[in-house]
Design an enzyme around this catalytic site. Structure first.
Site, PDB file in Angstrom:
ATOM      1  N   GLY A  12     100.076 -53.406  17.689  1.00 30.50           N
ATOM      2  CA  GLY A  12     101.438 -53.660  17.768  1.00 30.50           C
ATOM      3  C   GLY A  12     101.893 -54.939  17.456  1.00 30.50           C
ATOM      4  N   TYR A 155     107.874 -42.361  28.926  1.00 32.88           N
ATOM      5  CA  TYR A 155     107.350 -43.834  28.883  1.00 32.88           C
ATOM      6  C   TYR A 155     106.698 -44.222  30.028  1.00 32.88           C
ATOM      7  CZ  TYR A 155     107.758 -48.819  28.223  1.00 32.88           C
ATOM      8  OH  TYR A 155     107.371 -50.264  28.249  1.00 32.88           O
ATOM      9  N   ALA A 157     105.518 -42.334  32.375  1.00 25.03           N
ATOM     10  CA  ALA A 157     104.224 -41.561  32.740  1.00 25.03           C
ATOM     11  C   ALA A 157     103.049 -42.256  31.765  1.00 25.03           C
ATOM     12  CB  ALA A 157     104.320 -40.091  32.193  1.00 25.03           C
ATOM     13  N   LYS A 159     102.719 -45.375  31.182  1.00 23.69           N
ATOM     14  CA  LYS A 159     102.382 -46.615  31.488  1.00 23.69           C
ATOM     15  C   LYS A 159     101.759 -46.487  32.859  1.00 23.69           C
ATOM     16  CE  LYS A 159     104.126 -49.410  28.260  1.00 23.69           C
ATOM     17  NZ  LYS A 159     103.302 -50.055  27.205  1.00 23.69           N
TER      18      LYS A 159
END
Length: 264
Positions: A12, A155, A157, A159
């Site tokens: 990314g 999101y 969950a 992380k």
């Protein structure tokens, strides 16, 4: 924090925090493999690094595809003969929704990118690091894994899950000289936060004890430290980069109002 002759893979890396980390590692002497699902943005990161006399190469990568992940790491090994650093940064925020309204496909996609993608990359990186007798792995968690985040259950969950992966991998890989740590950025200025910052930047800056919004370079500096020899005895740890944002609560706000009245 000399990273001369180190080989790094950053996922990314086409924008935001991933780009900043790539630039920082390259500035410290690392050869950076810039991976991203979007070629144009990934290649732009490479161009920026090269303009600053760093070394980098773009490789296309969709971290959701384990076969492509394996081929990418094999390519790196064929090119360089080793791998020293892995930054698992690829991720998306998802669309804000209450828990019962999150589409199943979006839930699966977020966990596939953040959690499965990080696992695939870690799994493929480890054999090359074992051959080196050392390695640095950083998983990009989030302050959302500490405070949760209303409207972003998918999101948060994902992380949270990355912290479990980080701590377990740290124990498994310590005998091989491989450290595994996590970063938890708070409110950082990037494409992922542009929406909320366009509506509430002043409010969020005021709520941060240091009085400002963080930048991708703040996260990149922390990542570079954890990749360095100076951090060789740090593993299974989480470093929070949030300007103190997590420390503020409603009691602080009430005390601010009380002190304001008392001092008036």
């Amino acid at each position: 924090m000399n990273l001369l002759n180190k080989v790094a893979v950053v996922t990314g890396a086409g924008s935001g925090i991933g780009r900043a980390i790539s630039e920082k590692l390259a500035s410290q002497g690392a050869f950076v493999y810039v991976t991203d699902i979007t070629e144009a943005s990934g290649q732009e990161t490479v161009n920026i690094i090269k303009r600053n006399n760093g070394k980098a190469k773009y490789l296309p990568l969709d971290v959701r595809n384990p076969e492509q992940v394996e081929a990418t790491f094999q390519k790196v090994a064929n090119d360089t003969g080793k791998l020293d650093i892995l930054i698992n940064n690829a991720g998306i925020p998802g669309q804000p929704s209450s828990i019962e309204q999150i589409p199943n496909a979006e839930w699966t996609n977020l966990l596939d990118i953040h959690v499965n993608g990080s696992f695939y990359c870690l799994k493929c990186a480890v054999p090359y690091m074992k051959k080196n007798g050392s390695g640095r792995i950083i998983n990009m968690s989030s302050l959302a894994s500490e405070t949760s985040l209303r409207g972003y259950g998918h999101y948060a969950a994902a992380k949270y899950a990355l912290l479990g992966l980080t701590e377990t991998a740290a124990k498994d890989l310590a005998p091989y000289g491989i450290t595994v740590n996590a970063l938890k950025p708070g409110v950082i200025r990037s494409a992922l936060t542009s929406g909320i910052l366009s509506m509430a930047e002043e409010e969020l800056a005021k709520a941060t004890p240091l009085g400002k919004i963080g930048s991708p370079s703040d996260v990149a500096a922390a990542a570079a430290f954890l990749c360095s020899d100076e951090a060789s005895f740090i593993t299974g740890a989480t470093l929070i980069i949030d300007g103190g944002f997590r420390l503020v609560n409603e009691m602080d706000n009430a005390m601010d109002r009380f002190l304001s009245i008392s001092n008036s």
